[in-house]
Design a protein around this motif. Sequence first.
Motif, PDB file in Angstrom:
ATOM      1  N   ALA A  54       0.836  -1.209   0.000  1.00  0.00           N
ATOM      2  CA  ALA A  54       0.000   0.000   0.000  1.00  0.00           C
ATOM      3  C   ALA A  54       0.870   1.258   0.000  1.00  0.00           C
ATOM      4  O   ALA A  54       0.514   2.270  -0.607  1.00  0.00           O
ATOM      5  CB  ALA A  54      -0.935  -0.001   1.203  1.00  0.00           C
ATOM      6  N   LEU A  55       2.010   1.190   0.654  1.00  0.00           N
ATOM      7  CA  LEU A  55       2.898   2.352   0.728  1.00  0.00           C
ATOM      8  C   LEU A  55       3.837   2.450  -0.473  1.00  0.00           C
ATOM      9  O   LEU A  55       4.369   3.517  -0.761  1.00  0.00           O
ATOM     10  CB  LEU A  55       3.712   2.314   2.025  1.00  0.00           C
ATOM     11  CG  LEU A  55       2.886   2.536   3.278  1.00  0.00           C
ATOM     12  CD1 LEU A  55       3.697   2.228   4.521  1.00  0.00           C
ATOM     13  CD2 LEU A  55       2.346   3.960   3.327  1.00  0.00           C
ATOM     14  N   GLY A  56       4.041   1.343  -1.162  1.00  0.00           N
ATOM     15  CA  GLY A  56       4.829   1.338  -2.390  1.00  0.00           C
ATOM     16  C   GLY A  56       6.202   1.965  -2.246  1.00  0.00           C
ATOM     17  O   GLY A  56       6.946   1.679  -1.307  1.00  0.00           O
ATOM     18  N   GLU A  57       6.528   2.844  -3.161  1.00  0.00           N
ATOM     19  CA  GLU A  57       7.837   3.492  -3.204  1.00  0.00           C
ATOM     20  C   GLU A  57       8.126   4.338  -1.968  1.00  0.00           C
ATOM     21  O   GLU A  57       9.276   4.592  -1.654  1.00  0.00           O
ATOM     22  CB  GLU A  57       7.960   4.362  -4.460  1.00  0.00           C
ATOM     23  CG  GLU A  57       8.046   3.581  -5.747  1.00  0.00           C
ATOM     24  CD  GLU A  57       9.267   2.679  -5.803  1.00  0.00           C
ATOM     25  OE1 GLU A  57      10.376   3.143  -5.457  1.00  0.00           O
ATOM     26  OE2 GLU A  57       9.112   1.506  -6.184  1.00  0.00           O
ATOM     27  N   ARG A  58       7.082   4.770  -1.285  1.00  0.00           N
ATOM     28  CA  ARG A  58       7.294   5.595  -0.087  1.00  0.00           C
ATOM     29  C   ARG A  58       8.138   4.841   0.948  1.00  0.00           C
ATOM     30  O   ARG A  58       8.932   5.442   1.657  1.00  0.00           O
ATOM     31  CB  ARG A  58       5.958   5.989   0.532  1.00  0.00           C
ATOM     32  CG  ARG A  58       5.148   6.884  -0.392  1.00  0.00           C
ATOM     33  CD  ARG A  58       3.957   7.443   0.293  1.00  0.00           C
ATOM     34  NE  ARG A  58       4.450   8.553   1.108  1.00  0.00           N
ATOM     35  CZ  ARG A  58       3.724   9.185   1.994  1.00  0.00           C
ATOM     36  NH1 ARG A  58       2.480   8.837   2.199  1.00  0.00           N
ATOM     37  NH2 ARG A  58       4.230  10.175   2.684  1.00  0.00           N
ATOM     38  N   MET A  59       7.966   3.510   1.029  1.00  0.00           N
ATOM     39  CA  MET A  59       8.749   2.720   1.986  1.00  0.00           C
ATOM     40  C   MET A  59      10.228   2.714   1.612  1.00  0.00           C
ATOM     41  O   MET A  59      11.087   2.673   2.467  1.00  0.00           O
ATOM     42  CB  MET A  59       8.250   1.274   2.047  1.00  0.00           C
ATOM     43  CG  MET A  59       7.100   1.027   2.977  1.00  0.00           C
ATOM     44  SD  MET A  59       7.307   1.613   4.664  1.00  0.00           S
ATOM     45  CE  MET A  59       8.673   0.684   5.274  1.00  0.00           C
ATOM     46  N   ARG A  60      10.523   2.753   0.346  1.00  0.00           N
ATOM     47  CA  ARG A  60      11.918   2.709  -0.089  1.00  0.00           C
ATOM     48  C   ARG A  60      12.568   4.089  -0.101  1.00  0.00           C
ATOM     49  O   ARG A  60      13.772   4.202   0.082  1.00  0.00           O
ATOM     50  CB  ARG A  60      12.001   2.082  -1.483  1.00  0.00           C
ATOM     51  CG  ARG A  60      11.750   0.588  -1.476  1.00  0.00           C
ATOM     52  CD  ARG A  60      11.897  -0.016  -2.857  1.00  0.00           C
ATOM     53  NE  ARG A  60      10.703   0.088  -3.677  1.00  0.00           N
ATOM     54  CZ  ARG A  60       9.613  -0.662  -3.524  1.00  0.00           C
ATOM     55  NH1 ARG A  60       9.557  -1.547  -2.564  1.00  0.00           N
ATOM     56  NH2 ARG A  60       8.583  -0.522  -4.307  1.00  0.00           N
ATOM     57  N   GLU A  61      11.766   5.113  -0.321  1.00  0.00           N
ATOM     58  CA  GLU A  61      12.348   6.432  -0.547  1.00  0.00           C
ATOM     59  C   GLU A  61      12.126   7.432   0.586  1.00  0.00           C
ATOM     60  O   GLU A  61      12.968   8.284   0.807  1.00  0.00           O
ATOM     61  CB  GLU A  61      11.795   7.007  -1.849  1.00  0.00           C
ATOM     62  CG  GLU A  61      12.186   6.174  -3.061  1.00  0.00           C
ATOM     63  CD  GLU A  61      11.498   6.626  -4.330  1.00  0.00           C
ATOM     64  OE1 GLU A  61      10.773   7.641  -4.294  1.00  0.00           O
ATOM     65  OE2 GLU A  61      11.685   5.949  -5.353  1.00  0.00           O
TER      66      GLU A  61
END
Length: 83
Positions: A54-61
């Motif tokens: 659900a958080l997608g790229e936000r978790m990585r960036e």
Amino acid sequence: MVTAESIEHSIKATLPCTWIRVEGDDGHHFSAVIVSESFQGKSIVGQHQLVYQALGERMREEIHALSMKTYTPEQWEAARTSN
């Protein structure tokens, strides 16, 4: 800057939640309690993977750390009434 509210919004936009609370005020470290029917029949790892999706790229960036407790509605009700 990432906020608890923006994380909560991102999760709720993808994952139907019965109840959710995200806390954290340093912009990098957050904690969450998430209750969703989507967790039914899934392991804790599977539940957490749904949140990460659900958080997608936000978790990585953007999000450095997110500790979470995930519950099905039944587990949440049992946890609330046992205290």
